[in-house]
Design an enzyme around this catalytic site. Structure first.
Site, PDB file in Angstrom:
ATOM      1  NE  ARG A   1       1.528  -5.142  11.645  1.00 38.67           N
ATOM      2  CZ  ARG A   1       2.527  -4.326  10.734  1.00 38.67           C
ATOM      3  NH1 ARG A   1       3.795  -4.757  10.470  1.00 38.67           N
ATOM      4  NH2 ARG A   1       1.951  -3.331  10.031  1.00 38.67           N
TER       5      ARG A   1
ATOM      6  NE  ARG B   1       7.246  -2.983   6.321  1.00 40.04           N
ATOM      7  CZ  ARG B   1       5.908  -2.775   6.094  1.00 40.04           C
ATOM      8  NH1 ARG B   1       5.284  -2.124   5.171  1.00 40.04           N
ATOM      9  NH2 ARG B   1       5.561  -3.463   7.265  1.00 40.04           N
TER      10      ARG B   1
ATOM     11  NE  ARG C   1      -3.786  -1.206   9.892  1.00 35.53           N
ATOM     12  CZ  ARG C   1      -2.742  -0.421   9.325  1.00 35.53           C
ATOM     13  NH1 ARG C   1      -2.539   0.481   8.829  1.00 35.53           N
ATOM     14  NH2 ARG C   1      -1.728  -1.534   8.970  1.00 35.53           N
TER      15      ARG C   1
ATOM     16  NE  ARG D   1       6.827  -0.843  10.390  1.00 41.33           N
ATOM     17  CZ  ARG D   1       5.658  -0.600   9.538  1.00 41.33           C
ATOM     18  NH1 ARG D   1       5.783   0.094   8.318  1.00 41.33           N
ATOM     19  NH2 ARG D   1       4.497  -1.119  10.149  1.00 41.33           N
TER      20      ARG D   1
ATOM     21  CE  LYS E   1      -2.168  -1.106   3.982  1.00 40.60           C
ATOM     22  NZ  LYS E   1      -1.409  -2.348   4.304  1.00 40.60           N
TER      23      LYS E   1
HETATM   24  P1  ADP Z   1       2.341  -1.812   3.174  1.00 43.67           P
HETATM   25  O1  ADP Z   1       2.261  -0.333   3.253  1.00 43.67           O
HETATM   26  O2  ADP Z   1       1.334  -2.286   2.674  1.00 43.67           O
HETATM   27  O3  ADP Z   1       2.429  -2.255   4.611  1.00 43.67           O
HETATM   28  P2  ADP Z   1       5.020  -1.712   1.752  1.00 43.67           P
HETATM   29  O4  ADP Z   1       4.628  -0.709   0.643  1.00 43.67           O
HETATM   30  O5  ADP Z   1       5.655  -1.141   2.847  1.00 43.67           O
HETATM   31  O6  ADP Z   1       3.569  -2.405   2.347  1.00 43.67           O
HETATM   32  O7  ADP Z   1       5.536  -3.209   1.101  1.00 43.67           O
HETATM   33  C1  ADP Z   1       5.838  -4.015   2.063  1.00 43.67           C
HETATM   34  C2  ADP Z   1       7.368  -4.629   1.429  1.00 43.67           C
HETATM   35  O8  ADP Z   1       7.129  -5.215   0.445  1.00 43.67           O
HETATM   36  C3  ADP Z   1       8.657  -3.144   1.252  1.00 43.67           C
HETATM   37  O9  ADP Z   1       9.731  -3.911   1.761  1.00 43.67           O
HETATM   38  C4  ADP Z   1       8.287  -3.183  -0.005  1.00 43.67           C
HETATM   39  O10 ADP Z   1       9.675  -2.541  -0.687  1.00 43.67           O
HETATM   40  C5  ADP Z   1       7.934  -4.597  -0.845  1.00 43.67           C
HETATM   41  N1  ADP Z   1       7.019  -4.584  -1.746  1.00 43.67           N
HETATM   42  C6  ADP Z   1       6.043  -3.482  -2.177  1.00 43.67           C
HETATM   43  N2  ADP Z   1       5.441  -3.811  -3.270  1.00 43.67           N
HETATM   44  C7  ADP Z   1       5.961  -4.982  -3.931  1.00 43.67           C
HETATM   45  C8  ADP Z   1       5.908  -5.909  -4.902  1.00 43.67           C
HETATM   46  N3  ADP Z   1       4.873  -5.703  -6.062  1.00 43.67           N
HETATM   47  N4  ADP Z   1       6.856  -6.817  -5.172  1.00 43.67           N
HETATM   48  C9  ADP Z   1       7.488  -7.205  -4.183  1.00 43.67           C
HETATM   49  N5  ADP Z   1       7.990  -6.536  -3.379  1.00 43.67           N
HETATM   50  C10 ADP Z   1       7.120  -5.579  -2.831  1.00 43.67           C
HETATM   51  P1  AMP Z   2       1.363   0.628   8.859  1.00 49.12           P
HETATM   52  O1  AMP Z   2       2.614   1.457   8.968  1.00 49.12           O
HETATM   53  O2  AMP Z   2       0.055   1.101   8.117  1.00 49.12           O
HETATM   54  O3  AMP Z   2       1.672  -0.681   8.720  1.00 49.12           O
HETATM   55  O4  AMP Z   2       0.863   0.621  10.283  1.00 49.12           O
HETATM   56  C1  AMP Z   2       1.647   0.098  11.573  1.00 49.12           C
HETATM   57  C2  AMP Z   2       0.778  -0.018  12.754  1.00 49.12           C
HETATM   58  O5  AMP Z   2       0.389   1.333  13.267  1.00 49.12           O
HETATM   59  C3  AMP Z   2      -0.547  -0.931  12.833  1.00 49.12           C
HETATM   60  O6  AMP Z   2      -0.061  -2.233  12.819  1.00 49.12           O
HETATM   61  C4  AMP Z   2      -1.303  -0.359  13.807  1.00 49.12           C
HETATM   62  O7  AMP Z   2      -0.839  -0.738  15.196  1.00 49.12           O
HETATM   63  C5  AMP Z   2      -1.187   1.074  13.849  1.00 49.12           C
HETATM   64  N1  AMP Z   2      -2.198   1.887  12.796  1.00 49.12           N
HETATM   65  C6  AMP Z   2      -1.831   2.436  11.625  1.00 49.12           C
HETATM   66  N2  AMP Z   2      -2.935   2.911  11.015  1.00 49.12           N
HETATM   67  C7  AMP Z   2      -3.992   2.610  12.026  1.00 49.12           C
HETATM   68  C8  AMP Z   2      -5.344   2.478  11.853  1.00 49.12           C
HETATM   69  N3  AMP Z   2      -6.062   3.201  11.014  1.00 49.12           N
HETATM   70  N4  AMP Z   2      -6.256   2.226  12.913  1.00 49.12           N
HETATM   71  C9  AMP Z   2      -5.289   1.399  14.237  1.00 49.12           C
HETATM   72  N5  AMP Z   2      -4.066   1.298  14.002  1.00 49.12           N
HETATM   73  C10 AMP Z   2      -3.341   1.895  12.903  1.00 49.12           C
END
Ligand code: ADP
Ligand code: AMP
Length: 214
Positions: free
Chosen positions: A171, A127, A88, A160, A13
């Protein structure tokens, strides 16, 4: 243009939201980034959020909703935004809908980035995040130029705490219980679009721009 990114943690995302924000000239709003910035600054909000984030749980709605609604009322949001990680829960979605309806507005697109659980574990384990500027990398799929160093700002990269394997499983369970029902919710509102998030990043982005238009 008001866009919501849906999908499991680690689905991509944030990766796609950053590119959407750049292409369409709208702010990228990540509630996770806002919480992490507060944790870093040691604010009261940050301390509260950390308790939940470290356990892989959602931060309570009463903290999260007000924070997000304040953010979307800021001046840079007047032409739209891309929300990443919000809503969420169903109460979060309902509060957002009501706040928008009060302004005579609505969400234009909810994009579900669909990735099965088995791929998620690998995505999150690889990541690497820059806690200074918010940039995200992947050790295999989006590696930084120098190992462990942010291309954008030169700071050190970290795994992280909530991307550690023991927390990832929690999660995912929370996602299926509390967040996945939003797919049906936005389908009901006629704004849901799904993309195959297992494709390479560029192909995912092409699928999304095909939906959003030029
Ligand atoms: P989210 O925001 O949904 O938690 P991220 O955008 O941070 O996810 O992506 C999670 C991990 O996967 C990151 O390390 C990112 O670089 C990698 N990633 C994102 N999209 C792809 C893809 N299409 N193919 C492979 N790896 C990806
Ligand atoms: P993210 O960076 O989107 O993966 O979010 C990391 C963490 O932040 C999540 O696992 C939750 O603990 C918290 N968080 C982020 N967005 C929300 C939301 N909209 N509602 C509740 N918790 C959130």
């Amino acid at each position: 243009m008001k866009i919501i990114m849906l999908g499991a943690p680690g689905a991509g995302k944030g990766t796609q939201a950053k590119r959407i924000a750049e292409k369409y000239g709208i702010p990228h709003i990540s509630t996770g980034d806002i919480f992490r910035a507060n944790i870093k600054e040691g604010t009261e909000l940050g301390l509260k959020a950390k308790e939940y984030m470290d356990q892989g749980l959602l931060v309570p709605d009463e903290v999260t909703i007000g924070m997000l609604l304040d953010r979307i009322h800021q001046a840079d949001c007047k032409n739209g935004y891309v929300l990443d990680g919000f809503p969420r829960t169903i109460p979060q979605a309902e509060s957002l809908n009501k706040a928008l309806a009060d302004m005579g507005e609505a969400i234009d697109f909810a994009i579900d980035v669909d990735v099965p659980d088995e791929n998620i574990v690998n995505r999150m384990g690889g990541r690497r995040a820059c806690l200074k500027c918010g940039a995200t990398y992947h050790v295999e799929y989006a590696a930084p130029k120098a190992d462990g160093v942010c291309d954008a700002c030169g700071s050190g990269l970290v795994l992280r705490d909530d991307d550690k394997p023991e927390t990832v499983q929690k999660r995912l369970t929370v996602y299926h219980d509390q967040t996945q029902p939003l797919i049906e919710y936005y389908k009901g509102q006629g704004v849901l679009h799904s993309v195959d998030g297992t494709q390479a990043m560029e192909a995912v982005f092409e699928s999304i721009t095909g939906i959003l238009g030029a």
